[in-house]
Design an enzyme around this catalytic site. Structure first.
Site: not given
Ligand code: CDP
Ligand code: MG
Length: 164
Positions: A11, A51, A128, A131, A142
């Protein structure tokens, strides 16, 4: 043998922190194979397709909007990782979602530490670093969103006969 492919994103916080190499290393050393890789500046429409409404159902509209801002906030390293039970194996290397709870030894547990409560107080998502697709259905959606078929490479790693 359940050979699978799964989508991984470093990310924007992970790319900005220079952690792409560290992330790739952890998959490669486990014998998992990179079959596609690129750096992408994500637009709003693409982020919304990543998302999806599923996030709204699980976490609410506010977190979904925060996540879309997060994912479009800087370049992302996208890759497809292949291996036996790759979806589960990759998620294990990644660690649990909340950085505070992520075990040391996992990517999230080694490079992040923040709690949901702290992120909520700042009205940002937990940053975090990484992904990874949650299950086969997500992986299929995805991978098709991030890569076209001609971007995947079919090759053998030199150590494959020792790994599989
Ligand atoms: O990324 P992962 O599959 O582990 O978790 P998720 O439930 O699919 O949520 C996607 C992302 O939303 C997480 O990685 C966090 O960055 C963020 N999130 C958050 O900030 N606060 C929550 N309560 C839940 C998720
Ligand atoms: Mg998820």
């Amino acid at each position: 043998m359940a050979l699978q492919q799964t989508l991984v994103l470093v990310k924007p916080d992970g790319v900005a922190r220079g952690l792409t190499g560290e992330v790739i290393k952890r998959f490669e050393q486990r014998g998992l194979k990179i079959v596609a890789l690129k750096l992408v500046q994500v637009n709003m429409d693409h982020a919304k397709q990543h998302y999806t409404e599923d996030i709204t159902e699980r976490h609410g509209e506010k977190i979904r909007n925060q996540l879309i801002d997060y994912l479009t906030g800087g370049p992302v390293t996208a890759m497809i990782i292949e291996g036996v039970d790759a979806i589960e194996n990759v998620r294990k290397i990644v660690g649990v979602t909340e950085s505070k709870s992520a075990a040391p030894g996992t990517i999230r547990g080694d490079f992040t530490h923040v709690s949901y409560a702290h992120a909520d107080s700042k009205e940002i998502p937990v940053r975090n670093v990484i992904h990874a697709s949650a299950d086969e259905k997500d992986a299929k959606h995805e991978m098709a969103l991030w890569f076209s078929i001609d971007e995947l490479c079919d090759y053998k790693r030199a150590d494959e006969s020792h790994v599989f």
